[in-house]
Write a protein that holds these residues in place. Structure first.
Motif, PDB file in Angstrom:
ATOM      1  N   LEU A   7       0.852  -1.188   0.000  1.00 53.64           N
ATOM      2  CA  LEU A   7       0.000   0.000   0.000  1.00 53.64           C
ATOM      3  C   LEU A   7       0.889   1.238   0.000  1.00 53.64           C
ATOM      4  CD1 LEU A   7      -3.012   0.924   0.257  1.00 53.64           C
ATOM      5  CD2 LEU A   7      -2.693   0.851   2.731  1.00 53.64           C
ATOM      6  N   ILE A   8       0.654   2.132  -0.961  1.00 54.82           N
ATOM      7  CA  ILE A   8       1.427   3.372  -1.068  1.00 54.82           C
ATOM      8  C   ILE A   8       0.465   4.543  -0.962  1.00 54.82           C
ATOM      9  CG2 ILE A   8       2.948   4.751  -2.544  1.00 54.82           C
ATOM     10  CD1 ILE A   8       3.794   2.095  -3.876  1.00 54.82           C
ATOM     11  N   ALA A   9       0.816   5.552  -0.150  1.00 54.39           N
ATOM     12  CA  ALA A   9      -0.068   6.687   0.081  1.00 54.39           C
ATOM     13  C   ALA A   9       0.661   7.999  -0.135  1.00 54.39           C
ATOM     14  CB  ALA A   9      -0.643   6.641   1.496  1.00 54.39           C
ATOM     15  N   ASP A  10      -0.038   8.933  -0.749  1.00 52.71           N
ATOM     16  CA  ASP A  10       0.436  10.313  -0.886  1.00 52.71           C
ATOM     17  C   ASP A  10      -0.633  11.213  -0.279  1.00 52.71           C
ATOM     18  OD1 ASP A  10       1.933  12.656  -1.982  1.00 52.71           O
ATOM     19  OD2 ASP A  10       0.123  12.838  -3.197  1.00 52.71           O
ATOM     20  N   SER A  11      -0.303  11.872   0.825  1.00 52.59           N
ATOM     21  CA  SER A  11      -1.301  12.638   1.563  1.00 52.59           C
ATOM     22  C   SER A  11      -0.940  14.114   1.610  1.00 52.59           C
ATOM     23  CB  SER A  11      -1.433  12.100   2.993  1.00 52.59           C
ATOM     24  OG  SER A  11      -2.496  12.736   3.665  1.00 52.59           O
ATOM     25  N   GLY A  12      -1.896  14.961   1.171  1.00 53.66           N
ATOM     26  CA  GLY A  12      -1.710  16.402   1.206  1.00 53.66           C
ATOM     27  C   GLY A  12      -2.660  17.053   2.186  1.00 53.66           C
ATOM     28  N   ALA A  13      -2.861  18.356   2.023  1.00 54.30           N
ATOM     29  CA  ALA A  13      -3.681  19.108   2.966  1.00 54.30           C
ATOM     30  C   ALA A  13      -5.154  18.729   2.873  1.00 54.30           C
ATOM     31  CB  ALA A  13      -3.516  20.603   2.723  1.00 54.30           C
ATOM     32  N   THR A  14      -5.614  18.325   1.686  1.00 48.07           N
ATOM     33  CA  THR A  14      -7.044  18.094   1.507  1.00 48.07           C
ATOM     34  C   THR A  14      -7.410  16.638   1.234  1.00 48.07           C
ATOM     35  OG1 THR A  14      -6.840  18.662  -0.832  1.00 48.07           O
ATOM     36  CG2 THR A  14      -7.434  20.439   0.668  1.00 48.07           C
ATOM     37  N   LYS A  15      -6.482  15.842   0.660  1.00 49.94           N
ATOM     38  CA  LYS A  15      -6.847  14.466   0.314  1.00 49.94           C
ATOM     39  C   LYS A  15      -5.630  13.551   0.400  1.00 49.94           C
ATOM     40  CE  LYS A  15      -6.130  15.193  -4.665  1.00 49.94           C
ATOM     41  NZ  LYS A  15      -4.960  14.304  -4.824  1.00 49.94           N
ATOM     42  N   THR A  16      -5.920  12.264   0.523  1.00 52.07           N
ATOM     43  CA  THR A  16      -4.883  11.237   0.481  1.00 52.07           C
ATOM     44  C   THR A  16      -5.202  10.275  -0.658  1.00 52.07           C
ATOM     45  OG1 THR A  16      -4.602  11.337   2.883  1.00 52.07           O
ATOM     46  CG2 THR A  16      -3.682   9.431   1.748  1.00 52.07           C
ATOM     47  N   ASP A  17      -4.239  10.064  -1.546  1.00 47.53           N
ATOM     48  CA  ASP A  17      -4.363   9.056  -2.600  1.00 47.53           C
ATOM     49  C   ASP A  17      -3.661   7.796  -2.126  1.00 47.53           C
ATOM     50  OD1 ASP A  17      -5.759  10.519  -4.616  1.00 47.53           O
ATOM     51  OD2 ASP A  17      -3.928  11.648  -5.005  1.00 47.53           O
ATOM     52  N   TRP A  18      -4.379   6.665  -2.212  1.00 47.73           N
ATOM     53  CA  TRP A  18      -3.842   5.365  -1.830  1.00 47.73           C
ATOM     54  C   TRP A  18      -3.813   4.469  -3.055  1.00 47.73           C
ATOM     55  CZ3 TRP A  18      -2.818   4.598   3.487  1.00 47.73           C
ATOM     56  CH2 TRP A  18      -3.370   5.552   4.358  1.00 47.73           C
ATOM     57  N   CYS A  19      -2.730   3.757  -3.240  1.00 46.22           N
ATOM     58  CA  CYS A  19      -2.612   2.823  -4.362  1.00 46.22           C
ATOM     59  C   CYS A  19      -2.111   1.490  -3.818  1.00 46.22           C
ATOM     60  CB  CYS A  19      -1.638   3.379  -5.405  1.00 46.22           C
ATOM     61  SG  CYS A  19      -1.670   2.504  -6.981  1.00 46.22           S
ATOM     62  N   TYR A  20      -2.743   0.390  -4.217  1.00 49.50           N
ATOM     63  CA  TYR A  20      -2.334  -0.915  -3.731  1.00 49.50           C
ATOM     64  C   TYR A  20      -2.445  -1.937  -4.852  1.00 49.50           C
ATOM     65  CZ  TYR A  20      -7.370  -1.860  -3.306  1.00 49.50           C
ATOM     66  OH  TYR A  20      -8.713  -2.013  -3.566  1.00 49.50           O
TER      67      TYR A  20
ATOM     68  N   GLY B  97      -2.157  -8.705  -9.544  1.00 51.21           N
ATOM     69  CA  GLY B  97      -1.044  -7.883 -10.004  1.00 51.21           C
ATOM     70  C   GLY B  97      -1.439  -6.509 -10.494  1.00 51.21           C
ATOM     71  N   ALA B  98      -2.737  -6.220 -10.590  1.00 50.81           N
ATOM     72  CA  ALA B  98      -3.184  -4.896 -11.027  1.00 50.81           C
ATOM     73  C   ALA B  98      -3.183  -3.932  -9.838  1.00 50.81           C
ATOM     74  CB  ALA B  98      -4.585  -4.984 -11.619  1.00 50.81           C
ATOM     75  N   TYR B  99      -3.038  -2.649 -10.150  1.00 49.19           N
ATOM     76  CA  TYR B  99      -3.050  -1.640  -9.091  1.00 49.19           C
ATOM     77  C   TYR B  99      -4.414  -0.974  -9.018  1.00 49.19           C
ATOM     78  CZ  TYR B  99       1.880  -1.904  -7.891  1.00 49.19           C
ATOM     79  OH  TYR B  99       3.105  -2.330  -7.428  1.00 49.19           O
ATOM     80  N   MET B 100      -4.903  -0.794  -7.796  1.00 52.07           N
ATOM     81  CA  MET B 100      -6.162  -0.113  -7.548  1.00 52.07           C
ATOM     82  C   MET B 100      -5.885   1.172  -6.773  1.00 52.07           C
ATOM     83  SD  MET B 100      -8.460  -2.127  -8.862  1.00 52.07           S
ATOM     84  CE  MET B 100     -10.006  -1.586  -8.111  1.00 52.07           C
ATOM     85  N   GLN B 101      -6.710   2.184  -6.989  1.00 53.22           N
ATOM     86  CA  GLN B 101      -6.500   3.467  -6.333  1.00 53.22           C
ATOM     87  C   GLN B 101      -7.777   3.920  -5.639  1.00 53.22           C
ATOM     88  OE1 GLN B 101      -4.273   6.180  -8.779  1.00 53.22           O
ATOM     89  NE2 GLN B 101      -4.902   7.981  -7.595  1.00 53.22           N
ATOM     90  N   VAL B 102      -7.650   4.387  -4.404  1.00 58.87           N
ATOM     91  CA  VAL B 102      -8.773   4.943  -3.653  1.00 58.87           C
ATOM     92  C   VAL B 102      -8.331   6.274  -3.048  1.00 58.87           C
ATOM     93  CG1 VAL B 102      -9.803   2.703  -3.143  1.00 58.87           C
ATOM     94  CG2 VAL B 102      -8.174   3.711  -1.525  1.00 58.87           C
ATOM     95  N   GLN B 103      -9.307   7.040  -2.590  1.00 58.07           N
ATOM     96  CA  GLN B 103      -9.003   8.365  -2.051  1.00 58.07           C
ATOM     97  C   GLN B 103      -9.744   8.567  -0.727  1.00 58.07           C
ATOM     98  OE1 GLN B 103     -10.216  12.515  -3.841  1.00 58.07           O
ATOM     99  NE2 GLN B 103      -8.375  11.813  -4.915  1.00 58.07           N
ATOM    100  N   THR B 104      -9.058   9.186   0.228  1.00 64.94           N
ATOM    101  CA  THR B 104      -9.666   9.535   1.506  1.00 64.94           C
ATOM    102  C   THR B 104      -9.346  10.995   1.819  1.00 64.94           C
ATOM    103  OG1 THR B 104      -7.740   8.995   2.895  1.00 64.94           O
ATOM    104  CG2 THR B 104      -9.247   7.189   2.343  1.00 64.94           C
TER     105      THR B 104
ATOM    106  N   ASN C 158      -0.015  14.683  -9.925  1.00 65.31           N
ATOM    107  CA  ASN C 158      -0.188  13.775  -8.802  1.00 65.31           C
ATOM    108  C   ASN C 158       0.970  12.770  -8.803  1.00 65.31           C
ATOM    109  OD1 ASN C 158      -1.063  11.401  -7.270  1.00 65.31           O
ATOM    110  ND2 ASN C 158      -3.068  12.375  -7.209  1.00 65.31           N
ATOM    111  N   PRO C 159       1.625  12.555  -7.665  1.00 66.47           N
ATOM    112  CA  PRO C 159       2.820  11.694  -7.656  1.00 66.47           C
ATOM    113  C   PRO C 159       2.564  10.208  -7.483  1.00 66.47           C
ATOM    114  CG  PRO C 159       2.527  12.652  -5.496  1.00 66.47           C
ATOM    115  CD  PRO C 159       1.404  13.201  -6.368  1.00 66.47           C
ATOM    116  N   ILE C 160       1.323   9.784  -7.234  1.00 64.55           N
ATOM    117  CA  ILE C 160       1.101   8.432  -6.758  1.00 64.55           C
ATOM    118  C   ILE C 160       1.580   7.359  -7.742  1.00 64.55           C
ATOM    119  CG2 ILE C 160      -1.282   8.290  -7.601  1.00 64.55           C
ATOM    120  CD1 ILE C 160       0.037   6.909  -4.234  1.00 64.55           C
ATOM    121  N   LYS C 161       1.320   7.524  -9.032  1.00 62.12           N
ATOM    122  CA  LYS C 161       1.739   6.497 -10.003  1.00 62.12           C
ATOM    123  C   LYS C 161       3.255   6.412 -10.100  1.00 62.12           C
ATOM    124  CE  LYS C 161      -2.450   6.527 -12.846  1.00 62.12           C
ATOM    125  NZ  LYS C 161      -3.016   6.744 -14.196  1.00 62.12           N
TER     126      LYS C 161
END
Length: 278
Positions: free
Chosen positions: A3-16, A21-28, A267-270
């Motif tokens: 699980l990789i996360a990039d979190s800023g002031a307003t949102k966090t992008d999560w990729c797992y 073997g495919a990557y999925m992305q969610v946001q909190t 966005n840096p997540i990828k």
């Protein structure tokens, strides 16, 4: 699962990665241990992250969390909450600045910058940050950020430093009078987010000569008060919404300061996935 996360002031992008073997992305919601309690951080993870992951938490073997405010002295609540929810995972909690540097430069040296709601920058050796000029926050610093641009733009409008038509258009867009703006900034929480929310208005008028000059001046201040203070001259790369949408003005301001620009990412997540996969 990693699980990789990039979190800023307003949102966090999560990729797992899934079992296939495919990557999925969610946001909190954004997670910042400097401003949020341990209980609230746990609430975000329990109510927003875990239910959206399609892979069981106990299959997660590693978490790399890059977040605003995640300095070693205050990041324990993030680490502890993640460890409780993902008990089998090795967890690393790092600053969003290191995440930006690894996404932008991968394993190459460079100067990495964040220009979003806030701003930051660093000199990066290909693995770690070797020098960082403190951004100081949107009141004392954060030059070039959305909050910084919004603060100076609304002040210039209200002090007649920009054309009357811009002031009237801004007030109409915000549906506020000058007193309402002052109250919103000084008496409501998270004034930085309100000020950064003016960025789309500034962008819509960026080709006005006065706004173009305004942008070059304030992006120039970002370079002069931050990037030019580093001990090495390397390509300067950027991540963040402000960097993405004002790329042309940033490149022009950088050239005026004798600097060479490199990569721009919204966005840096990828690219963080790419870094941790290499």
């Amino acid at each position: 699962m990693i699980l990789i996360a990039d979190s800023g002031a307003t949102k966090t992008d999560w990729c797992y990665d899934t079992i296939g073997g495919a990557y999925m992305q969610v946001q909190t919601e954004g997670i910042n241990p400097f401003h949020q309690s341990a209980e609230y951080i746990r609430h975000i993870l329990e109510d927003q992250l875990v239910p959206r992951c399609t892979v069981p938490a106990d299959t997660c073997t590693g978490i790399f969390f890059y977040g605003a405010g995640c300095l070693p002295s205050v990041s324990a609540p993030v680490n502890e909450a993640l460890q409780d929810l993902f008990p089998k995972a090795h967890i690393e909690v790092e600053t969003d600045l290191l995440g930006a540097a690894r996404a932008l430069c991968q394993h190459r040296p460079g100067i990495a910058c964040i220009l979003g709601t806030g701003s930051n920058s660093c000199l990066y050796d290909g693995e770690r940050i070797t020098q960082n000029i403190s951004p100081l926050g949107y009141i004392l610093g954060d030059e070039g950020s959305g909050a910084y641009l919004g603060k100076h733009f609304v002040a210039d409008c209200l002090k007649s430093q920009l054309p009357l038509k811009l002031r009237d258009a801004l007030l109409d867009t915000l549906r506020l009078d000058p007193q309402g703006i002052i109250e919103r900034v000084y008496r409501h929480p998270q004034a930085n987010r309100f000020l950064a929310s003016l960025a789309p208005f500034i962008h819509a008028h960026k080709n006005d000569p006065e706004v173009h000059t305004f942008l070059l001046q304030h992006f120039g201040e970002f370079f002069r008060r931050n990037v030019l203070l580093y001990s090495r001259r390397l390509p300067v790369s950027f991540v963040g919404s402000i960097a993405w949408h004002f790329r042309a003005e940033i490149e022009e301001a950088a050239a005026c300061c004798g600097l060479c620009t490199g990569t721009f990412l919204q966005n840096p997540i990828k690219k963080l996935v790419e870094y941790h996969s290499s």
